[in-house]
Design a protein around this motif. Sequence first.
Motif, PDB file in Angstrom:
ATOM      1  N   LEU A 233      -4.606   5.332  -2.145  1.00 27.81           N
ATOM      2  CA  LEU A 233      -3.384   4.940  -1.454  1.00 27.81           C
ATOM      3  C   LEU A 233      -2.783   3.655  -2.024  1.00 27.81           C
ATOM      4  N   ILE A 234      -3.603   2.849  -2.661  1.00 24.83           N
ATOM      5  CA  ILE A 234      -3.137   1.555  -3.172  1.00 24.83           C
ATOM      6  C   ILE A 234      -2.036   1.718  -4.220  1.00 24.83           C
ATOM      7  N   PRO A 235      -2.226   2.490  -5.285  1.00 22.59           N
ATOM      8  CA  PRO A 235      -1.137   2.599  -6.263  1.00 22.59           C
ATOM      9  C   PRO A 235       0.086   3.327  -5.722  1.00 22.59           C
ATOM     10  N   LEU A 236      -0.109   4.222  -4.766  1.00 24.01           N
ATOM     11  CA  LEU A 236       1.040   4.909  -4.175  1.00 24.01           C
ATOM     12  C   LEU A 236       1.853   3.978  -3.282  1.00 24.01           C
ATOM     13  N   GLY A 237       1.226   2.946  -2.759  1.00 21.01           N
ATOM     14  CA  GLY A 237       1.904   2.026  -1.847  1.00 21.01           C
ATOM     15  C   GLY A 237       2.392   0.739  -2.468  1.00 21.01           C
ATOM     16  N   LEU A 238       2.230   0.600  -3.766  1.00 26.56           N
ATOM     17  CA  LEU A 238       2.738  -0.612  -4.419  1.00 26.56           C
ATOM     18  C   LEU A 238       4.252  -0.618  -4.389  1.00 26.56           C
ATOM     19  N   PRO A 239       4.907  -1.692  -4.250  1.00 27.19           N
ATOM     20  CA  PRO A 239       4.521  -3.101  -4.153  1.00 27.19           C
ATOM     21  C   PRO A 239       4.234  -3.575  -2.740  1.00 27.19           C
ATOM     22  N   TRP A 240       4.342  -2.680  -1.745  1.00 30.98           N
ATOM     23  CA  TRP A 240       4.222  -3.087  -0.350  1.00 30.98           C
ATOM     24  C   TRP A 240       2.800  -3.499   0.007  1.00 30.98           C
ATOM     25  N   VAL A 241       1.822  -2.915  -0.638  1.00 30.31           N
ATOM     26  CA  VAL A 241       0.427  -3.263  -0.353  1.00 30.31           C
ATOM     27  C   VAL A 241       0.142  -4.706  -0.747  1.00 30.31           C
ATOM     28  N   SER A 242       0.780  -5.171  -1.801  1.00 32.75           N
ATOM     29  CA  SER A 242       0.540  -6.550  -2.245  1.00 32.75           C
ATOM     30  C   SER A 242       1.147  -7.575  -1.302  1.00 32.75           C
ATOM     31  N   LEU A 243       1.996  -7.159  -0.388  1.00 36.40           N
ATOM     32  CA  LEU A 243       2.601  -8.077   0.573  1.00 36.40           C
ATOM     33  C   LEU A 243       1.786  -8.214   1.856  1.00 36.40           C
ATOM     34  N   LEU A 244       0.632  -7.590   1.919  1.00 33.69           N
ATOM     35  CA  LEU A 244      -0.182  -7.588   3.133  1.00 33.69           C
ATOM     36  C   LEU A 244      -1.166  -8.745   3.214  1.00 33.69           C
ATOM     37  N   ASP A 245      -1.012  -9.769   2.409  1.00 40.40           N
ATOM     38  CA  ASP A 245      -1.968 -10.876   2.408  1.00 40.40           C
ATOM     39  C   ASP A 245      -1.990 -11.646   3.724  1.00 40.40           C
ATOM     40  N   GLY A 246      -0.845 -11.836   4.366  1.00 42.51           N
ATOM     41  CA  GLY A 246      -0.784 -12.628   5.580  1.00 42.51           C
ATOM     42  C   GLY A 246      -1.061 -11.846   6.851  1.00 42.51           C
ATOM     43  N   VAL A 247      -1.339 -10.575   6.737  1.00 43.77           N
ATOM     44  CA  VAL A 247      -1.552  -9.719   7.909  1.00 43.77           C
ATOM     45  C   VAL A 247      -3.016  -9.800   8.329  1.00 43.77           C
ATOM     46  N   SER A 248      -3.254  -9.632   9.626  1.00 39.91           N
ATOM     47  CA  SER A 248      -4.641  -9.688  10.125  1.00 39.91           C
ATOM     48  C   SER A 248      -5.464  -8.540   9.537  1.00 39.91           C
ATOM     49  N   ASP A 249      -6.755  -8.758   9.473  1.00 38.89           N
ATOM     50  CA  ASP A 249      -7.652  -7.781   8.846  1.00 38.89           C
ATOM     51  C   ASP A 249      -7.696  -6.458   9.598  1.00 38.89           C
ATOM     52  N   GLY A 250      -7.434  -6.465  10.882  1.00 37.96           N
ATOM     53  CA  GLY A 250      -7.452  -5.229  11.645  1.00 37.96           C
ATOM     54  C   GLY A 250      -6.261  -4.325  11.339  1.00 37.96           C
ATOM     55  N   LEU A 251      -5.147  -4.914  10.945  1.00 35.86           N
ATOM     56  CA  LEU A 251      -3.941  -4.138  10.648  1.00 35.86           C
ATOM     57  C   LEU A 251      -3.841  -3.698   9.190  1.00 35.86           C
ATOM     58  N   LYS A 252      -4.544  -4.360   8.314  1.00 40.75           N
ATOM     59  CA  LYS A 252      -4.420  -4.061   6.881  1.00 40.75           C
ATOM     60  C   LYS A 252      -4.690  -2.604   6.525  1.00 40.75           C
ATOM     61  N   PRO A 253      -5.752  -1.972   7.009  1.00 39.06           N
ATOM     62  CA  PRO A 253      -5.971  -0.565   6.633  1.00 39.06           C
ATOM     63  C   PRO A 253      -4.862   0.356   7.111  1.00 39.06           C
ATOM     64  N   TRP A 254      -4.350   0.096   8.305  1.00 33.95           N
ATOM     65  CA  TRP A 254      -3.283   0.943   8.835  1.00 33.95           C
ATOM     66  C   TRP A 254      -1.998   0.767   8.037  1.00 33.95           C
ATOM     67  N   LEU A 255      -1.657  -0.462   7.727  1.00 27.89           N
ATOM     68  CA  LEU A 255      -0.435  -0.713   6.963  1.00 27.89           C
ATOM     69  C   LEU A 255      -0.560  -0.236   5.526  1.00 27.89           C
ATOM     70  N   ALA A 256      -1.748  -0.343   4.958  1.00 25.14           N
ATOM     71  CA  ALA A 256      -1.957   0.167   3.599  1.00 25.14           C
ATOM     72  C   ALA A 256      -1.836   1.684   3.559  1.00 25.14           C
ATOM     73  N   ALA A 257      -2.240   2.350   4.638  1.00 22.40           N
ATOM     74  CA  ALA A 257      -2.107   3.803   4.690  1.00 22.40           C
ATOM     75  C   ALA A 257      -0.655   4.232   4.889  1.00 22.40           C
TER      76      ALA A 257
END
Length: 89
Positions: free
Chosen positions: A43-67
Motif C-alpha cells: 500500500l505504501i507505493p500506491l499511496g505516495l506522496p500522501w503516506v509521507s505526510l503522515l509523520d505528525g499523525v498519532s500511531d493509532g491512526l497511521k495504519p488506517w490512513l496509510a490504507a
Amino acid sequence: MAFLCKWTIRTVGACYLVALALLLIGTFGLFGQERDPLSGVFLIPLGLPWVSLLDGVSDGLKPWLAALAPAINLFILMALCRAFSRKKA
C-alpha cells in the motif's frame, strides 16, 4: 484519451484491491496464513506522496490512513480523467 484513462483507473483500482486483500490476509492470518507485520507494504507505493505526510499523525491512526491513501490517488486520477474528457467535448 478516454480509453487510456479508463484502463489506468482500472489498473490502479485493481492493484489497490489486491494490496488491501494482502493486508487483511496478512494482518488477521486468514486462509491459514501466518500473521505478517509487513503485509501492508504494497500500500505504501500506491499511496505516495500522501503516506509521507503522515509523520505528525498519532500511531493509532497511521495504519488506517496509510490504507486509505491510495484511494486519494485513485480519486485524483478519476477527477483528472473527467476534467480532460469534458474539455474535449
